[in-house]
Design a protein around this motif. Sequence first.
Motif, PDB file in Angstrom:
ATOM      1  N   LEU A  65       0.814  -1.202   0.000  1.00 31.56           N
ATOM      2  CA  LEU A  65       0.000   0.000   0.000  1.00 31.56           C
ATOM      3  C   LEU A  65       0.859   1.268   0.000  1.00 31.56           C
ATOM      4  N   SER A  66       0.664   2.120  -0.999  1.00 33.07           N
ATOM      5  CA  SER A  66       1.345   3.409  -1.090  1.00 33.07           C
ATOM      6  C   SER A  66       2.793   3.328  -0.619  1.00 33.07           C
ATOM      7  N   PRO A  67       3.610   2.510  -1.248  1.00 33.41           N
ATOM      8  CA  PRO A  67       4.974   2.327  -0.753  1.00 33.41           C
ATOM      9  C   PRO A  67       5.786   3.606  -0.873  1.00 33.41           C
ATOM     10  N   ARG A 120     -12.323  -4.248  -3.073  1.00 33.48           N
ATOM     11  CA  ARG A 120     -13.227  -4.811  -2.061  1.00 33.48           C
ATOM     12  C   ARG A 120     -14.113  -3.743  -1.441  1.00 33.48           C
ATOM     13  N   ALA A 121     -13.539  -2.569  -1.194  1.00 29.20           N
ATOM     14  CA  ALA A 121     -14.306  -1.487  -0.579  1.00 29.20           C
ATOM     15  C   ALA A 121     -15.441  -1.031  -1.486  1.00 29.20           C
ATOM     16  N   LEU A 122     -15.165  -0.876  -2.776  1.00 32.74           N
ATOM     17  CA  LEU A 122     -16.224  -0.452  -3.697  1.00 32.74           C
ATOM     18  C   LEU A 122     -17.312  -1.507  -3.809  1.00 32.74           C
ATOM     19  N   ARG A 123     -16.944  -2.763  -3.694  1.00 35.56           N
ATOM     20  CA  ARG A 123     -17.963  -3.814  -3.731  1.00 35.56           C
ATOM     21  C   ARG A 123     -18.924  -3.704  -2.544  1.00 35.56           C
ATOM     22  N   LYS A 124     -18.424  -3.194  -1.432  1.00 36.72           N
ATOM     23  CA  LYS A 124     -19.255  -3.099  -0.242  1.00 36.72           C
ATOM     24  C   LYS A 124     -20.280  -1.971  -0.330  1.00 36.72           C
ATOM     25  N   VAL A 125     -19.967  -0.912  -1.067  1.00 38.29           N
ATOM     26  CA  VAL A 125     -20.840   0.266  -1.042  1.00 38.29           C
ATOM     27  C   VAL A 125     -21.513   0.557  -2.374  1.00 38.29           C
ATOM     28  N   SER A 126     -20.924   0.135  -3.458  1.00 31.70           N
ATOM     29  CA  SER A 126     -21.506   0.407  -4.768  1.00 31.70           C
ATOM     30  C   SER A 126     -22.541  -0.658  -5.112  1.00 31.70           C
ATOM     31  N   PRO A 127     -23.643  -0.285  -5.737  1.00 33.62           N
ATOM     32  CA  PRO A 127     -24.624  -1.292  -6.154  1.00 33.62           C
ATOM     33  C   PRO A 127     -24.137  -2.145  -7.318  1.00 33.62           C
ATOM     34  N   PHE A 128     -23.043  -1.713  -7.948  1.00 39.01           N
ATOM     35  CA  PHE A 128     -22.441  -2.496  -9.021  1.00 39.01           C
ATOM     36  C   PHE A 128     -21.395  -3.414  -8.390  1.00 39.01           C
ATOM     37  N   TYR A 129     -21.433  -4.682  -8.745  1.00 36.11           N
ATOM     38  CA  TYR A 129     -20.414  -5.586  -8.214  1.00 36.11           C
ATOM     39  C   TYR A 129     -19.117  -5.260  -8.948  1.00 36.11           C
ATOM     40  N   PHE A 130     -18.236  -4.542  -8.291  1.00 36.71           N
ATOM     41  CA  PHE A 130     -17.087  -3.945  -8.963  1.00 36.71           C
ATOM     42  C   PHE A 130     -16.005  -4.982  -9.256  1.00 36.71           C
ATOM     43  N   ASN A 131     -15.687  -5.142 -10.525  1.00 41.71           N
ATOM     44  CA  ASN A 131     -14.542  -5.927 -10.965  1.00 41.71           C
ATOM     45  C   ASN A 131     -13.648  -5.022 -11.803  1.00 41.71           C
ATOM     46  N   HIS A 132     -12.352  -5.014 -11.493  1.00 44.74           N
ATOM     47  CA  HIS A 132     -11.486  -4.054 -12.164  1.00 44.74           C
ATOM     48  C   HIS A 132     -11.374  -4.320 -13.653  1.00 44.74           C
ATOM     49  N   ASN A 133     -11.478  -5.583 -14.078  1.00 43.61           N
ATOM     50  CA  ASN A 133     -11.386  -5.855 -15.518  1.00 43.61           C
ATOM     51  C   ASN A 133     -12.596  -5.288 -16.257  1.00 43.61           C
ATOM     52  N   GLU A 134     -13.790  -5.428 -15.665  1.00 47.04           N
ATOM     53  CA  GLU A 134     -14.980  -4.858 -16.278  1.00 47.04           C
ATOM     54  C   GLU A 134     -14.909  -3.336 -16.282  1.00 47.04           C
ATOM     55  N   HIS A 135     -14.377  -2.778 -15.210  1.00 46.64           N
ATOM     56  CA  HIS A 135     -14.278  -1.314 -15.166  1.00 46.64           C
ATOM     57  C   HIS A 135     -13.202  -0.814 -16.132  1.00 46.64           C
ATOM     58  N   ALA A 264       1.972  -7.059   5.826  1.00 47.94           N
ATOM     59  CA  ALA A 264       1.780  -6.459   4.512  1.00 47.94           C
ATOM     60  C   ALA A 264       0.402  -5.818   4.385  1.00 47.94           C
ATOM     61  N   LYS A 265      -0.578  -6.349   5.108  1.00 49.04           N
ATOM     62  CA  LYS A 265      -1.955  -5.926   4.910  1.00 49.04           C
ATOM     63  C   LYS A 265      -2.529  -5.129   6.077  1.00 49.04           C
ATOM     64  N   LYS A 266      -1.705  -4.782   7.047  1.00 47.96           N
ATOM     65  CA  LYS A 266      -2.241  -4.178   8.264  1.00 47.96           C
ATOM     66  C   LYS A 266      -2.915  -2.829   8.033  1.00 47.96           C
ATOM     67  N   GLU A 267      -2.549  -2.119   6.981  1.00 46.19           N
ATOM     68  CA  GLU A 267      -3.140  -0.805   6.715  1.00 46.19           C
ATOM     69  C   GLU A 267      -4.349  -0.878   5.794  1.00 46.19           C
ATOM     70  N   GLU A 268      -4.657  -2.059   5.273  1.00 40.52           N
ATOM     71  CA  GLU A 268      -5.702  -2.133   4.247  1.00 40.52           C
ATOM     72  C   GLU A 268      -7.092  -1.819   4.791  1.00 40.52           C
ATOM     73  N   LYS A 269      -7.368  -2.155   6.050  1.00 41.07           N
ATOM     74  CA  LYS A 269      -8.671  -1.822   6.614  1.00 41.07           C
ATOM     75  C   LYS A 269      -8.885  -0.312   6.645  1.00 41.07           C
ATOM     76  N   LYS A 270      -7.807   0.406   6.946  1.00 38.26           N
ATOM     77  CA  LYS A 270      -7.906   1.868   6.922  1.00 38.26           C
ATOM     78  C   LYS A 270      -8.204   2.361   5.506  1.00 38.26           C
ATOM     79  N   ALA A 271      -7.515   1.757   4.537  1.00 37.43           N
ATOM     80  CA  ALA A 271      -7.722   2.159   3.145  1.00 37.43           C
ATOM     81  C   ALA A 271      -9.163   1.900   2.722  1.00 37.43           C
ATOM     82  N   GLU A 272      -9.682   0.736   3.091  1.00 41.40           N
ATOM     83  CA  GLU A 272     -11.065   0.409   2.749  1.00 41.40           C
ATOM     84  C   GLU A 272     -12.028   1.409   3.373  1.00 41.40           C
TER      85      GLU A 272
END
Length: 333
Positions: A65-67, A120-135, A264-272
């Motif tokens: 995350l944001s290295p 993952r965060a956008l999947r939680k709040v957006s009504p569209f099931y967000f997949n980066h390939n589709e986007h 490696a993932k400890k900050e991801e909850k904040k990002a979400e």
Amino acid sequence: MTVRERTQEIERQILSPRAALSENTLGRDRPEEPCPLRTDYQRDRDRIIHCRSFRRLKHKTQVFLSPTGDHYRTRLTHTLEVNQIARTIGRALRLNEDLIEAIALGHDLGHTPFGHAGERALRKVSPFYFNHNEHSVRVVEQCEKNGQGLNLTVEVRNGILCHTTSLGMKAMTLEGRVVQFSDRIAYVNHDIEDAIRAGILKEEDIPAEITAVLGAGKSRRITTLVTSVIDHSDEDIVMGKEQRGAYNALYSFLFQNVYQDSAAKKEEKKAEQIIISLYQYLKDNPEYLPEEYHVTAEREGIDRAVTDYIASMSDSYVMNVYSDLFIPKGWKD
């Protein structure tokens, strides 16, 4: 003959019968006059390289995350490594490298800030099931050039859509399938190197049964996997059974020891949480959206506009917007 016509003649002479010739493209949604210099796939590649979404990839997370270090991969450097691997495979199989390059350079244009945590965060709040390939397809079809899109060929858009294995889709061209394999080869190997740099892994931690098949070190592993794809591909793009088994074991090893690693993932909850809070705020206060997203909101609804806006952001930009909206500023004399 124009330069483009000479290029198309060379394609007919040297490419595999299974290659996607540029003169046989299924075309674009909006027909255009042929370019005298470039084939349609070359034009697509150039449009992707010059678009805003491509430039923003340099500030989007790959895994870490944001290295702050200079040498960790970003979404842009990942894209370039995928492109290099894919072109190596494509040249060996006498496929269309221009089509491969366009797909490879465009495959992650729709990725969110903060990598898969943002997804993952956008999947939680957006009504569209967000997949980066589709986007990514939406980016090239609608979001770029103030809603006009890049008007890419069918084959490039299909390759972008089908680059991920998680949805079980297969690209219509062998060139698109080469990019799919190259994406996987690239990320497992550069993620190992980044994890070693971060002190999460050591090369000797990789199980011996994997190393026995793929070799030790990034270069040896990539060479083994690329060679396996070249040697076993004919009517379809495939990897040899032994190498595929070792690759799957390596991915499982990474999933347990890097992708789910607490350090490696400890900050991801904040990002979400940043993305979730920002989404809800912008949906309730659309006046803070840039003008181009007001047009999207009027045409497709506020959820679509906010989803597009947040997905477009770089890591640093989303944090700046969040700070402006949620962090109080000190009073100045």
